[in-house]
Design a protein around this motif. Structure first.
Motif, PDB file in Angstrom:
ATOM      1  N   ARG A   1       0.829  -1.207   0.000  1.00  0.00           N
ATOM      2  CA  ARG A   1       0.000   0.000   0.000  1.00  0.00           C
ATOM      3  C   ARG A   1       0.867   1.261   0.000  1.00  0.00           C
TER       4      ARG A   1
ATOM      5  N   THR B   1       3.752   5.848 -14.807  1.00  0.00           N
ATOM      6  CA  THR B   1       3.526   5.003 -13.627  1.00  0.00           C
ATOM      7  C   THR B   1       4.104   3.606 -13.837  1.00  0.00           C
TER       8      THR B   1
ATOM      9  N   THR C   1       0.855   3.070  -9.494  1.00  0.00           N
ATOM     10  CA  THR C   1      -0.438   3.107 -10.175  1.00  0.00           C
ATOM     11  C   THR C   1      -0.770   4.527 -10.624  1.00  0.00           C
ATOM     12  N   GLU C   2      -1.698   4.629 -11.567  1.00  0.00           N
ATOM     13  CA  GLU C   2      -2.158   5.948 -12.007  1.00  0.00           C
ATOM     14  C   GLU C   2      -2.831   6.680 -10.846  1.00  0.00           C
ATOM     15  N   ARG C   3      -3.519   5.947 -10.007  1.00  0.00           N
ATOM     16  CA  ARG C   3      -4.159   6.559  -8.832  1.00  0.00           C
ATOM     17  C   ARG C   3      -3.107   7.256  -7.957  1.00  0.00           C
ATOM     18  N   THR C   4      -1.972   6.600  -7.766  1.00  0.00           N
ATOM     19  CA  THR C   4      -0.885   7.196  -6.990  1.00  0.00           C
ATOM     20  C   THR C   4      -0.385   8.454  -7.681  1.00  0.00           C
TER      21      THR C   4
ATOM     22  N   PHE D   1      -2.020  10.547  -9.564  1.00  0.00           N
ATOM     23  CA  PHE D   1      -2.956  11.658  -9.399  1.00  0.00           C
ATOM     24  C   PHE D   1      -3.132  12.075  -7.941  1.00  0.00           C
ATOM     25  N   ARG D   2      -2.628  11.290  -7.017  1.00  0.00           N
ATOM     26  CA  ARG D   2      -2.569  11.755  -5.624  1.00  0.00           C
ATOM     27  C   ARG D   2      -1.466  12.800  -5.453  1.00  0.00           C
ATOM     28  N   HIS D   3      -0.479  12.724  -6.293  1.00  0.00           N
ATOM     29  CA  HIS D   3       0.667  13.635  -6.183  1.00  0.00           C
ATOM     30  C   HIS D   3       0.622  14.796  -7.172  1.00  0.00           C
TER      31      HIS D   3
END
Length: 192
Positions: free
Chosen positions: A3, A34, A40-43, A45-47
């Motif tokens: 995670r 990524t 991941t792409e989610r990671t 877009f978190r940054h």
């Protein structure tokens, strides 16, 4: 993959810069960035809000460094001397990250959209410098003009530094540009 990923932001920045330099900014996707970073792409877009921001993630930190340097300038410093202290502090960061800065600038120079984003970030830096000068008691007009002049000095010196392959040092080029600005300002405005 767990995670929590150590240094995800730095890995994304490095992967993006490598891909942008190799393939071009427009041809590189977030999925490819990524993939290279192992995230991941989610990671992503978190940054970062978008793939442009990977290249400008340090702008906020640069503003903080400059504002701190203005605040820390001696009380006797003129507004321009305080702004020069800010750019000197920024130059230290650029010089430390030399090769990375040159690669980043090469990517920006090759893309009109990124050059536009860089101008927006420089305008934000000017606003931050002006606000920091106002916090020192400088009137708004003087603070605004000084901040704009300082950013112009930074742009010219930085371009000379990049084009010269980091020689001479950025701090030296900033000092030269400030000296020219002082000399020309001392001559006074001449009506057409």
């Amino acid at each position: 993959m767990g995670r929590w990923e150590p240094n995800a932001r730095g890995r994304l920045e490095q992967a993006a810069l490598e891909l942008y330099a190799e393939r071009g900014y427009e041809q590189t996707t977030v999925a490819e960035i990524t993939g290279v970073a192992g995230l991941t792409e989610r990671t992503f877009f978190r940054h970062f809000a978008d793939k442009r921001e990977v290249l400008f993630a340090g702008s906020g930190r640069l503003e903080e460094i400059c504002v701190h340097a203005v605040a820390g300038a001696p009380g006797s410093a003129t507004p321009m001397e305080a702004a020069a202290a800010a750019l000197d502090a920024a130059a230290g960061v650029f010089e430390e990250r030399g090769d990375l800065v040159l690669r980043r600038q090469g990517v920006i120079d090759a893309n009109a959209e990124l050059r536009e984003r860089e101008l927006i970030k420089l305008a934000s830096l000017s606003d931050a410098l002006a606000a920091a000068l106002c916090d020192r008691g400088v009137d708004e007009l003087t603070a605004g003009l000084t901040a704009e002049a300082a950013v112009a000095v930074l742009k010219v010196a930085f371009r000379r530094w990049v084009d010269g392959g980091r020689e001479p040092r950025l701090r030296q080029l900033l000092a030269e540009c400030f000296a020219v600005l002082r000399t020309e300002s001392a001559r006074g405005a001449v009506a057409p």
